[in-house]
Design a protein around this motif. Structure first.
Motif, mmCIF file in Angstrom:
data_model
loop_
_atom_site.group_PDB
_atom_site.id
_atom_site.type_symbol
_atom_site.label_atom_id
_atom_site.label_comp_id
_atom_site.label_asym_id
_atom_site.label_seq_id
_atom_site.Cartn_x
_atom_site.Cartn_y
_atom_site.Cartn_z
ATOM 1 N N MET A 1 -8.597 -9.939 -11.720
ATOM 2 C CA MET A 1 -9.736 -9.283 -11.043
ATOM 3 C C MET A 1 -10.592 -10.310 -10.319
ATOM 4 S SD MET A 1 -11.319 -6.555 -10.273
ATOM 5 C CE MET A 1 -12.911 -6.070 -9.619
ATOM 6 N N GLN A 2 -10.819 -11.461 -10.991
ATOM 7 C CA GLN A 2 -11.627 -12.495 -10.363
ATOM 8 C C GLN A 2 -10.965 -13.023 -9.100
ATOM 9 O OE1 GLN A 2 -14.735 -13.413 -11.126
ATOM 10 N NE2 GLN A 2 -14.653 -14.622 -9.254
ATOM 11 N N ALA A 3 -9.618 -13.174 -9.155
ATOM 12 C CA ALA A 3 -8.894 -13.648 -7.976
ATOM 13 C C ALA A 3 -9.022 -12.662 -6.834
ATOM 14 C CB ALA A 3 -7.425 -13.881 -8.324
ATOM 15 N N LYS A 4 -8.920 -11.367 -7.131
ATOM 16 C CA LYS A 4 -9.054 -10.351 -6.093
ATOM 17 C C LYS A 4 -10.464 -10.366 -5.509
ATOM 18 C CE LYS A 4 -5.513 -7.194 -7.853
ATOM 19 N NZ LYS A 4 -5.246 -5.828 -8.373
ATOM 20 N N ALA A 5 -11.477 -10.512 -6.369
ATOM 21 C CA ALA A 5 -12.856 -10.559 -5.895
ATOM 22 C C ALA A 5 -13.085 -11.774 -5.009
ATOM 23 C CB ALA A 5 -13.818 -10.570 -7.081
ATOM 24 N N GLU B 1 -10.825 -13.348 -3.170
ATOM 25 C CA GLU B 1 -10.160 -13.132 -1.883
ATOM 26 C C GLU B 1 -10.932 -12.141 -1.025
ATOM 27 O OE1 GLU B 1 -5.770 -12.044 -0.060
ATOM 28 O OE2 GLU B 1 -6.348 -11.199 -1.994
ATOM 29 N N LEU B 2 -11.411 -11.069 -1.639
ATOM 30 C CA LEU B 2 -12.188 -10.071 -0.908
ATOM 31 C C LEU B 2 -13.420 -10.715 -0.292
ATOM 32 C CD1 LEU B 2 -12.834 -7.131 -0.113
ATOM 33 C CD2 LEU B 2 -13.923 -6.876 -2.354
ATOM 34 N N LYS B 3 -14.113 -11.522 -1.069
ATOM 35 C CA LYS B 3 -15.320 -12.179 -0.573
ATOM 36 C C LYS B 3 -14.995 -13.097 0.598
ATOM 37 C CE LYS B 3 -19.320 -14.733 -2.403
ATOM 38 N NZ LYS B 3 -19.897 -15.330 -3.626
ATOM 39 N N ARG B 4 -13.935 -13.882 0.457
ATOM 40 C CA ARG B 4 -13.546 -14.817 1.516
ATOM 41 C C ARG B 4 -13.182 -14.074 2.802
ATOM 42 N NH1 ARG B 4 -8.821 -16.213 3.470
ATOM 43 N NH2 ARG B 4 -7.693 -15.118 1.816
ATOM 44 N N VAL B 5 -12.421 -13.007 2.688
ATOM 45 C CA VAL B 5 -11.980 -12.263 3.874
ATOM 46 C C VAL B 5 -13.157 -11.563 4.539
ATOM 47 C CG1 VAL B 5 -10.543 -10.359 4.688
ATOM 48 C CG2 VAL B 5 -9.624 -11.996 3.030
ATOM 49 N N MET B 6 -14.019 -10.938 3.756
ATOM 50 C CA MET B 6 -15.175 -10.271 4.355
ATOM 51 C C MET B 6 -16.074 -11.280 5.068
ATOM 52 S SD MET B 6 -16.447 -7.087 1.975
ATOM 53 C CE MET B 6 -17.189 -8.128 0.726
ATOM 54 N N GLU B 7 -16.288 -12.428 4.455
ATOM 55 C CA GLU B 7 -17.136 -13.442 5.081
ATOM 56 C C GLU B 7 -16.522 -13.948 6.386
ATOM 57 O OE1 GLU B 7 -19.315 -15.254 1.073
ATOM 58 O OE2 GLU B 7 -17.639 -16.337 2.001
ATOM 59 N N PHE C 1 -5.369 -7.074 3.648
ATOM 60 C CA PHE C 1 -5.375 -5.870 2.808
ATOM 61 C C PHE C 1 -4.669 -4.728 3.530
ATOM 62 C CE2 PHE C 1 -9.256 -8.299 1.763
ATOM 63 C CZ PHE C 1 -9.015 -8.552 0.416
ATOM 64 N N PRO C 2 -3.380 -4.891 3.819
ATOM 65 C CA PRO C 2 -2.671 -3.909 4.648
ATOM 66 C C PRO C 2 -2.567 -2.527 4.016
ATOM 67 C CG PRO C 2 -1.132 -5.461 3.656
ATOM 68 C CD PRO C 2 -2.498 -5.999 3.394
ATOM 69 N N ASP C 3 -2.707 -2.433 2.701
ATOM 70 C CA ASP C 3 -2.541 -1.152 2.027
ATOM 71 C C ASP C 3 -3.855 -0.386 1.854
ATOM 72 O OD1 ASP C 3 0.202 -1.655 1.735
ATOM 73 O OD2 ASP C 3 -0.137 -2.761 -0.141
ATOM 74 N N ILE C 4 -4.968 -0.983 2.280
ATOM 75 C CA ILE C 4 -6.256 -0.306 2.156
ATOM 76 C C ILE C 4 -6.669 0.241 3.522
ATOM 77 C CG2 ILE C 4 -8.679 -0.517 1.497
ATOM 78 C CD1 ILE C 4 -7.933 -2.806 -0.329
ATOM 79 N N PRO C 5 -6.814 1.572 3.654
ATOM 80 C CA PRO C 5 -7.207 2.138 4.952
ATOM 81 C C PRO C 5 -8.617 1.711 5.342
ATOM 82 C CG PRO C 5 -7.203 3.831 3.256
ATOM 83 C CD PRO C 5 -6.616 2.606 2.625
ATOM 84 N N VAL C 6 -8.880 1.725 6.652
ATOM 85 C CA VAL C 6 -10.171 1.305 7.185
ATOM 86 C C VAL C 6 -10.748 2.421 8.053
ATOM 87 C CG1 VAL C 6 -11.435 -0.418 8.521
ATOM 88 C CG2 VAL C 6 -9.380 -1.089 7.225
#
Length: 272
Positions: free
Chosen positions: A1-5, A7-13, A61-66
């Motif tokens: 979970m921490q790894a996903k968080a 990566e999410l933070k890095r990509v959003m930034e 995040f290709p599997d998450i719709p936008v």
């Protein structure tokens, strides 16, 4: 979970900063403005920033719709029935942007089960922003449009004797004025874009009442920051503001009802 968080933070930034650079390139030369069918303004900055963000999210995040504002305006709406999706407003505060003010933001949020669980609000003209990931809200500054610095945890303040509000600069209403009077608000700051949520989140204001139209992409990222900072966003019937609203009987897809965003205890000490 921490790894996903992480990566999410890095990509959003990185996506928000890249979108900010695209926006500022247009800002510095002067935007060409045209209008969507709902009469809201749009510029090439909105479109270029959205393209940058969509490319980054699709890569990592290709599997998450936008669900993105300009894509929806063009009729491109993904299937979000799985309950996990991104909401993107590439340039929130287009009216401020066109008017030459600095209160416009890049907004990216992740929604899960109708709630914003992560989000970034970046104000490129102010070289600062806010991010919430994994239940933690931070404020940051940006050097040269590329490097994040001066990260600082933020949180909503407790209810004091004097209540302070923030309100929309471009969408003031009689209902807002009535709310301020009814609740004894002694000071109100008018500011554009989703920065209103962030001022409450960092403890500079107590409440943000909204009695005019917003869409989910306008609010999700700021709402994520506010909730991670200990605040809340509730509709007038007291329910948490929900996301992913489709097939609404009395409004369009993704339209929000009126709401009150606040520090969690803003009604205490004499509030009603």
């Amino acid at each position: 979970m921490q790894a996903k968080a992480t990566e999410l933070k890095r990509v959003m930034e990185s996506a928000a900063l890249a979108a900010g650079r695209a926006i500022m390139a247009v800002h510095n030369t002067g935007p060409d403005v045209h209008f969507k069918p709902d009469s809201s303004p749009v510029t090439q900055a909105d479109e270029e920033a959205e393209s940058v963000i969509l490319e980054a999210l699709a890569r990592y995040f290709p599997d998450i719709p936008v669900v993105a504002e300009e894509a929806v305006a063009a009729g491109r709406v993904p299937d979000i029935s799985g309950g996990l999706f991104f909401l993107v407003d590439p340039l929130d505060g287009t009216k401020e942007f066109v008017a030459g003010r600095n209160e416009f933001t890049v907004n990216i949020a992740l929604i899960e089960s109708d709630a914003p669980i992560a989000g970034i609000v970046y104000a490129p003209a102010l070289a600062s922003g806010f991010i919430a990931v994994d239940g933690r809200a931070e404020r940051f500054t940006v050097a040269d449009g590329h490097t994040l610095a001066n990260r600082q945890d933020i949180g909503c303040r407790g209810r004091g004797k004097a209540l302070t509000a923030v309100a929309s600069r471009s969408h003031d209403t009689p209902e807002t004025a009535r709310f301020l009077d009814d609740h004894g608000v002694e000071a109100c700051t008018a500011i554009g874009s989703s920065l209103k949520f962030c001022l409450v989140a960092e403890g500079l204001a107590d409440v943000y009442p909204r009695f005019s139209r917003t869409m989910e992409w306008d609010t999700a990222a700021g709402d994520a920051v506010l909730r991670a900072a200990g605040g809340q966003t509730r509709t007038l019937d007291g329910a948490s503001l929900a996301y992913g609203k489709r097939n609404q009987l009395h409004d369009t897809d993704f339209a929000n009802p009126n709401f009150i965003a606040s520090g969690a205890d803003w009604r205490k000490a004499g509030g009603s």
